[in-house]
Design a protein around this motif. Sequence first.
Motif, PDB file in Angstrom:
ATOM      1  N   ILE A   1       0.887  -1.160   0.000  1.00  0.00           N
ATOM      2  CA  ILE A   1       0.000   0.000   0.000  1.00  0.00           C
ATOM      3  C   ILE A   1       0.930   1.218   0.000  1.00  0.00           C
ATOM      4  O   ILE A   1       1.954   1.219   0.682  1.00  0.00           O
ATOM      5  N   SER A   2       0.587   2.226  -0.782  1.00  0.00           N
ATOM      6  CA  SER A   2       1.501   3.378  -0.875  1.00  0.00           C
ATOM      7  C   SER A   2       1.109   4.457   0.131  1.00  0.00           C
ATOM      8  O   SER A   2      -0.063   4.588   0.501  1.00  0.00           O
ATOM      9  N   LEU A   3       2.100   5.211   0.569  1.00  0.00           N
ATOM     10  CA  LEU A   3       1.864   6.409   1.378  1.00  0.00           C
ATOM     11  C   LEU A   3       2.620   7.555   0.722  1.00  0.00           C
ATOM     12  O   LEU A   3       3.689   7.342   0.133  1.00  0.00           O
ATOM     13  N   HIS A   4       2.085   8.770   0.858  1.00  0.00           N
ATOM     14  CA  HIS A   4       2.772   9.975   0.372  1.00  0.00           C
ATOM     15  C   HIS A   4       2.776  11.015   1.481  1.00  0.00           C
ATOM     16  O   HIS A   4       1.797  11.126   2.225  1.00  0.00           O
ATOM     17  N   SER A   5       3.858  11.775   1.570  1.00  0.00           N
ATOM     18  CA  SER A   5       3.858  12.865   2.542  1.00  0.00           C
ATOM     19  C   SER A   5       4.949  13.878   2.238  1.00  0.00           C
ATOM     20  O   SER A   5       6.070  13.497   1.907  1.00  0.00           O
ATOM     21  N   TYR A   6       4.582  15.139   2.332  1.00  0.00           N
ATOM     22  CA  TYR A   6       5.553  16.232   2.153  1.00  0.00           C
ATOM     23  C   TYR A   6       5.526  17.109   3.399  1.00  0.00           C
ATOM     24  O   TYR A   6       4.480  17.292   4.011  1.00  0.00           O
ATOM     25  N   TYR A   7       6.686  17.644   3.744  1.00  0.00           N
ATOM     26  CA  TYR A   7       6.800  18.449   4.958  1.00  0.00           C
ATOM     27  C   TYR A   7       7.331  19.834   4.623  1.00  0.00           C
ATOM     28  O   TYR A   7       7.903  20.048   3.555  1.00  0.00           O
ATOM     29  N   GLY A   8       7.115  20.797   5.538  1.00  0.00           N
ATOM     30  CA  GLY A   8       7.548  22.163   5.251  1.00  0.00           C
ATOM     31  C   GLY A   8       7.632  23.010   6.500  1.00  0.00           C
ATOM     32  O   GLY A   8       7.102  22.636   7.558  1.00  0.00           O
ATOM     33  N   ASN A   9       8.290  24.153   6.361  1.00  0.00           N
ATOM     34  CA  ASN A   9       8.480  25.064   7.492  1.00  0.00           C
ATOM     35  C   ASN A   9       7.807  26.393   7.190  1.00  0.00           C
ATOM     36  O   ASN A   9       8.433  27.446   7.279  1.00  0.00           O
ATOM     37  N   GLU A  10       6.539  26.335   6.812  1.00  0.00           N
ATOM     38  CA  GLU A  10       5.803  27.538   6.422  1.00  0.00           C
ATOM     39  C   GLU A  10       5.817  28.586   7.531  1.00  0.00           C
ATOM     40  O   GLU A  10       5.834  29.779   7.271  1.00  0.00           O
ATOM     41  N   LYS A  11       5.798  28.129   8.796  1.00  0.00           N
ATOM     42  CA  LYS A  11       5.707  29.089   9.907  1.00  0.00           C
ATOM     43  C   LYS A  11       7.068  29.509  10.426  1.00  0.00           C
ATOM     44  O   LYS A  11       7.169  30.217  11.431  1.00  0.00           O
ATOM     45  N   ASN A  12       8.112  29.059   9.771  1.00  0.00           N
ATOM     46  CA  ASN A  12       9.480  29.339  10.204  1.00  0.00           C
ATOM     47  C   ASN A  12       9.665  29.028  11.699  1.00  0.00           C
ATOM     48  O   ASN A  12      10.138  29.864  12.478  1.00  0.00           O
TER      49      ASN A  12
END
Length: 501
Positions: free
Chosen positions: A239-250
């Motif tokens: 089964i596949s999983l996808h995920s992206y992360y980010g620092n939008e709030k610094n």
Amino acid sequence: MLKAKTVIDKERIIGKIDKRIYGSFIEHLGRAVYGGIYEPSHPEADEQGFRKDVLALVKELDVPIIRYPGGNFVSAFKWEDSVGPVALRPKRLDIVWRALEPNEIGINEFAEWVKKAGAETMIVVNLGSRGIDAARSLLEYCNHPSGTYWSDLRISHGVKNPHGFKVWGLGNEMDGPWQVGQKSAEEYGRLANEVGKAMKLFDPSLELVACGSSNRDMPLFPQWEATVLELCYENVDYISLHSYYGNEKNDLPTYLAQSIDMDEFIKGAVSACDFVKAKKRSKKTINISFDEWNVWYHSKNKDDDFVPWTVGQHQIEDIYTFEDALVVGCLIITLLKHSDRVKIACLAQLVNVIAPIMTENDGPAWRQTIFYPFMHASNFGRGVALDMLVESPVYSNKEYGDVPYLESVATYDEGSNQLTIFAVNRSHNEPLVLECDLRDLGSSKIIEHIVLGNNDIKARNSKEHPDNVVPYLASDAKIENGILTVPLSELSWNVIRISTM
Ligand code: AHR
């Protein structure tokens, strides 16, 4: 000074590392293909138009499997357009990314490129706008030796030998409202079952990946996985999983803790897989293909800043910072900590589009900051992953609770008798001394301690300054009476390589 204690015991194996955990992804999107891997007018182009400088960087990453051709792109893709004499291939509107698809590079050219890169292709079929027939004809075109309509068509296209693609994705992010042909879990589970069944009738040894959730915040997670798998369990393998992360709030402490989200996501998906296994009294175990993961946020507010319906636009080109490399390091460690169940993973993507490798059209190619932790893990993280029994001081975070300053995993390769410890110190103001009991390994010797560190968390590499953020060797690690002591400087990615007898 912070201090963490760990014990290495060769018997405390989490799982055998499937090298495909270091996979990546090339989508027909932006400048991944056109202006990325392929630029026939570039001085570094080979006889097929592939950039040799880009290929050399891909080889440094030692990527074993590359997912293709999408991503969202695949959900409106007609594969037949992408084969045969290039001059006769139709140009199509790529409605997904609002681009023009010239079909200069298709399945056969990509397979050639992957071979040059020393990898295998993980091919994804369109289950958005198409279905069972397009999938089975593509399979016959790619994998049947000869003597049938589709296999002979391939041969007439100049490709005598079948590609023998082993790993097939059954659609992409079918739970997403943005997806062409989005489906309910019931609709998708039924379709994946029928497509999987037809494909396995052709070749039961194929490895098939059903779509899981597009991220942990999808409203149906993990019910989506449970429903889909109840419908297609015996005809799929992952089964596949996808995920992206980010620092939008610094907010660096929170950003560095986001690998905890990935950890919880994997645990939830594994529970859903095992719930269905129990319910079905099945002997089969479904594993995870985490086939899109990365940091992605720098380019998000520039998403509309391109000329639509043209080829090779600058789309989702994140320029990564040093802090992003630390997060990517924590994410790789998290994948390795689940190597008992995560058998395939794809850093999304590989060139230009949210990628470790950047190029300039008609110009150079260079390594982004995130290139390094991925390369180190792929080069040295082989064998089995070991549970390090970590005792680490923590910091308190409003989103993630108690977050250990030390994020780490060890890998042990029996063939070469080498132990590798991957470690991130999440503290922004204090070094952390890692004390590791290696007595179980017998006599051991430090090969090297590689560090990625920088005083400026926002430092980046660029065409002008490609070596602004690069790893260096440190010399203050020591082993005395079987105890390794290694200072990890504040905010650093570390690779400690040890040979054992
Ligand atoms: O990798 C970029 C896009 O992110 C992919 O096309 C899609 O699957 C995901 O949403």
